[in-house]
Scaffold this active site. Structure first.
Site, mmCIF file in Angstrom:
data_model
loop_
_atom_site.group_PDB
_atom_site.id
_atom_site.type_symbol
_atom_site.label_atom_id
_atom_site.label_comp_id
_atom_site.label_asym_id
_atom_site.label_seq_id
_atom_site.Cartn_x
_atom_site.Cartn_y
_atom_site.Cartn_z
ATOM 1 N N HIS A 89 -67.138 77.330 -9.921
ATOM 2 C CA HIS A 89 -66.997 76.018 -9.275
ATOM 3 C C HIS A 89 -68.003 75.006 -9.799
ATOM 4 O O HIS A 89 -67.762 73.805 -9.743
ATOM 5 C CB HIS A 89 -67.118 76.165 -7.757
ATOM 6 C CG HIS A 89 -65.843 76.622 -7.118
ATOM 7 N ND1 HIS A 89 -65.129 75.870 -6.233
ATOM 8 C CD2 HIS A 89 -65.133 77.774 -7.281
ATOM 9 C CE1 HIS A 89 -64.038 76.522 -5.859
ATOM 10 N NE2 HIS A 89 -64.021 77.682 -6.480
ATOM 11 N N ASP A 90 -69.141 75.489 -10.295
ATOM 12 C CA ASP A 90 -70.103 74.568 -10.906
ATOM 13 C C ASP A 90 -69.578 74.067 -12.249
ATOM 14 O O ASP A 90 -69.553 72.868 -12.512
ATOM 15 C CB ASP A 90 -71.460 75.262 -11.097
ATOM 16 C CG ASP A 90 -72.495 74.323 -11.718
ATOM 17 O OD1 ASP A 90 -72.379 73.099 -11.484
ATOM 18 O OD2 ASP A 90 -73.402 74.801 -12.426
ATOM 19 N N PRO A 184 -58.268 74.940 -9.686
ATOM 20 C CA PRO A 184 -56.925 75.482 -9.443
ATOM 21 C C PRO A 184 -56.694 75.845 -7.976
ATOM 22 O O PRO A 184 -57.632 76.125 -7.238
ATOM 23 C CB PRO A 184 -56.892 76.734 -10.321
ATOM 24 C CG PRO A 184 -58.321 77.106 -10.518
ATOM 25 C CD PRO A 184 -59.100 75.827 -10.496
ATOM 26 N N THR A 256 -60.360 98.634 -6.257
ATOM 27 C CA THR A 256 -61.812 98.864 -6.279
ATOM 28 C C THR A 256 -62.501 97.534 -5.949
ATOM 29 O O THR A 256 -62.925 96.809 -6.850
ATOM 30 C CB THR A 256 -62.275 99.353 -7.674
ATOM 31 O OG1 THR A 256 -61.640 98.519 -8.674
ATOM 32 C CG2 THR A 256 -61.914 100.800 -7.931
HETATM 33 C C1 HEM Z 1 -56.283 80.560 -11.053
HETATM 34 C C2 HEM Z 1 -57.488 80.258 -10.798
HETATM 35 C C3 HEM Z 1 -58.209 80.556 -9.505
HETATM 36 C C4 HEM Z 1 -57.842 80.310 -8.220
HETATM 37 C C5 HEM Z 1 -56.590 79.621 -7.733
HETATM 38 C C6 HEM Z 1 -58.887 80.837 -7.360
HETATM 39 C C7 HEM Z 1 -58.911 80.751 -5.990
HETATM 40 C C8 HEM Z 1 -59.807 81.409 -5.168
HETATM 41 C C9 HEM Z 1 -59.802 81.374 -3.734
HETATM 42 C C10 HEM Z 1 -58.873 80.551 -2.861
HETATM 43 C C11 HEM Z 1 -60.761 82.208 -3.291
HETATM 44 C C12 HEM Z 1 -61.106 82.551 -1.843
HETATM 45 C C13 HEM Z 1 -62.043 81.552 -1.247
HETATM 46 C C14 HEM Z 1 -62.291 81.768 0.225
HETATM 47 O O1 HEM Z 1 -61.721 82.673 0.833
HETATM 48 O O2 HEM Z 1 -63.051 81.023 0.799
HETATM 49 C C15 HEM Z 1 -61.380 82.782 -4.450
HETATM 50 C C16 HEM Z 1 -62.390 83.699 -4.415
HETATM 51 C C17 HEM Z 1 -63.070 84.115 -5.531
HETATM 52 N N1 HEM Z 1 -62.898 83.657 -6.826
HETATM 53 FE FE1 HEM Z 1 -61.334 82.590 -7.480
HETATM 54 N N2 HEM Z 1 -59.861 81.393 -8.143
HETATM 55 C C18 HEM Z 1 -59.492 81.228 -9.448
HETATM 56 C C19 HEM Z 1 -60.227 81.589 -10.556
HETATM 57 C C20 HEM Z 1 -61.445 82.183 -10.487
HETATM 58 C C21 HEM Z 1 -62.335 82.342 -11.610
HETATM 59 C C22 HEM Z 1 -62.095 81.791 -12.997
HETATM 60 C C23 HEM Z 1 -63.414 83.030 -11.159
HETATM 61 C C24 HEM Z 1 -64.645 83.451 -11.913
HETATM 62 C C25 HEM Z 1 -64.649 83.838 -13.158
HETATM 63 C C26 HEM Z 1 -63.185 83.314 -9.768
HETATM 64 C C27 HEM Z 1 -64.010 84.063 -8.966
HETATM 65 C C28 HEM Z 1 -63.806 84.274 -7.610
HETATM 66 C C29 HEM Z 1 -64.581 85.209 -6.830
HETATM 67 C C30 HEM Z 1 -65.666 86.123 -7.349
HETATM 68 C C31 HEM Z 1 -64.119 85.098 -5.508
HETATM 69 C C32 HEM Z 1 -64.642 85.864 -4.288
HETATM 70 C C33 HEM Z 1 -65.794 85.080 -3.692
HETATM 71 C C34 HEM Z 1 -66.504 85.791 -2.571
HETATM 72 O O3 HEM Z 1 -66.194 86.948 -2.260
HETATM 73 O O4 HEM Z 1 -67.400 85.141 -2.006
HETATM 74 N N3 HEM Z 1 -62.008 82.761 -9.385
HETATM 75 N N4 HEM Z 1 -60.790 82.263 -5.587
#
Ligand code: HEM
Ligand SMILES: *[C@@H]1O[C@H](CO)[C@@H](O)[C@H](O)[C@H]1NC(C)=O
Ligand SMILES: *[C@@H]1O[C@H](CO)[C@@H](O)[C@H](O)[C@H]1NC(C)=O
Ligand SMILES: *[C@@H]1O[C@H](CO)[C@@H](O)[C@H](O)[C@H]1NC(C)=O
Length: 341
Positions: A89-90, A184, A256
């Site tokens: 996000h940064d 996204p 996992t």
């Molecule tokens: C298609 C692209 C992506 C979409 C639509 C997306 C969307 C989301 C959403 C909606 C969440 C949950 C947030 C919440 O419950 O508050 C999430 C969690 C997460 N995203 Fe993505 N994300 C995307 C790509 C990425 C990328 C590129 C990364 C890092 C390389 C990433 C890493 C994470 C991680 C690690 C979590 C879990 C965070 C936690 O447990 O605190 N995401 N993402």
């Protein structure tokens, strides 16, 4: 690449204060004072990013970051996912400039009440910043510390290592809501749209989208982001999220959840993706073969993830590498500045 002059934010704000308080004659004096100050200390020039940017000024940097991340994750493994998502996000909106760490009025953290970056992961980076600055003086940016801490969190969770180019300055303001709005959307079903989102951050290859979505091999999501019901797995999600407990956090890799491995892709090949955007990767013929390859071969996922993270670390900064070394990650050093839009 980044040979852009660093604007001296302190001089600028001092000039504004003097002009505000003393009128035109004061302003002339202020300009003279400013010119003198510039003569005495020529404007700093942002050196190009490099792997050993802090080698001379802060040789302990990488060991302080690694030991801090190891200790924090030993207590709470979920922080790894927190760090990884914060880094995404940064970097995505306007490059890796720690703009997402700014909090309070106008901050990126307030863009949408559902954003929910982990507060303890944000604080971990500022705690590491405090240790680094205690050891070396204020010579390392929050942006650099965030990048190193994220890399180390990936490694500690079982993922691949990769090199991090250092020397990024911290932003003087948050990113605009326009840019943050390009992140996204989990309800997106079109790979074409996701790819065009990613292209704005310099991540134009389908392999970048598939590998970086693999960040979801760790971490959890609020129930509101789950995909609509259209098969057995989404039916179970629905039941867990409505009947069982709407406040529960859903594992994004159901195989996992806390290990950085290729379980996320194996889950996708059996239709066990949580977001529509996750399922899109296995449903679209342009990305499905990459998903299957990563599901079969962890090493090929790791190699591409490392490559794509390096690209993400170098996401374009439209205004150049301009900024400061923040004394605290949550606020700029000067007066609090807010985004234009
Ligand atoms: C298609 C692209 C992506 C979409 C639509 C997306 C969307 C989301 C959403 C909606 C969440 C949950 C947030 C919440 O419950 O508050 C999430 C969690 C997460 N995203 Fe993505 N994300 C995307 C790509 C990425 C990328 C590129 C990364 C890092 C390389 C990433 C890493 C994470 C991680 C690690 C979590 C879990 C965070 C936690 O447990 O605190 N995401 N993402
Ligand atoms: C910013 O975040 C830090 C760490 O979570 C917190 O201590 C501080 O109160 C926050 N400030 C504002 C203005 O939200
Ligand atoms: C948060 O999510 C809920 C449920 O999807 C939605 O109704 C609401 O508008 C969202 N709030 C913001 C600020 O995005
Ligand atoms: C639903 O909840 C049960 C009990 O916590 C859990 O074992 C199962 O994995 C959950 N289902 C999904 C799809 O996450």
């Amino acid at each position: 690449m980044h040979h852009i002059n660093v604007r001296n934010a302190h001089n600028k704000s001092r000039l504004k204060n003097i002009m505000g308080s003393r009128g035109a004659r004061g302003a002339a004096v202020a300009v003279a004072v400013l010119q003198l100050a510039v003569l005495l200390s020529p404007p700093a020039s942002a050196a190009p990013l490099s792997l050993d940017f802090h080698a001379a000024s802060c040789p302990q940097l990488e060991s302080i970051v690694l030991s801090s991340v190891q200790a924090a994750l030993q207590k709470e493994i979920a922080l790894a996912a927190g760090l990884l998502r914060i880094f995404f996000h940064d970097c995505f909106p306007q490059g890796c400039d720690a703009s997402v760490y700014l909090n309070g009025t106008g901050s990126e953290q307030l863009e949408g009440a559902n954003l929910s970056l982990q507060p303890r992961a944000l604080k971990l980076v500022d705690d590491i910043r405090a240790k680094v600055h205690a050891a070396c003086g204020p010579t390392v940016s929050c942006a650099d510390i965030s990048a190193l801490a994220t890399r180390d969190a990936v490694v500690v969770s079982g993922g691949p290592s990769y090199s991090v180019l250092l020397g990024q300055l911290d932003s003087l303001a948050p990113a605009s809501s326009d840019l943050v709005g390009k992140l996204p959307n989990p309800s997106e079903t079109s790979v074409r749209v996701l790819l065009s989102n990613f292209r704005t951050a310099g991540l134009g290859e389908p392999a970048d989208l598939v590998a970086l979505s693999g960040g979801h091999t760790v971490g959890r999501a609020q129930c509101i982001f789950r995909r609509p019901v259209d098969d057995a797995f989404s039916g179970k999600l629905e039941n867990n999220c409505t009947v069982v407990n709407p406040k529960r956090l859903q594992e994004l890799d159901v195989i996992t959840p806390d290990a950085f491995d290729n379980g996320y892709y194996i889950a996708l090949t059996t239709r066990q993706g949580v977001f529509s955007s996750d399922m899109a990767l296995i449903r679209d013929p342009s990305t499905a073969p990459i998903v299957r390859q990563f599901a079969q071969d962890k090493a090929s996922f790791f190699a591409q993830f490392a490559k794509s993270m390096i690209k993400l670390s170098n996401a374009p900064r439209p205004g150049g590498n301009v900024g400061e070394i923040r004394r605290r990650c949550f606020s700029t050093n000067g007066p609090r500045l807010v985004a234009d839009a």
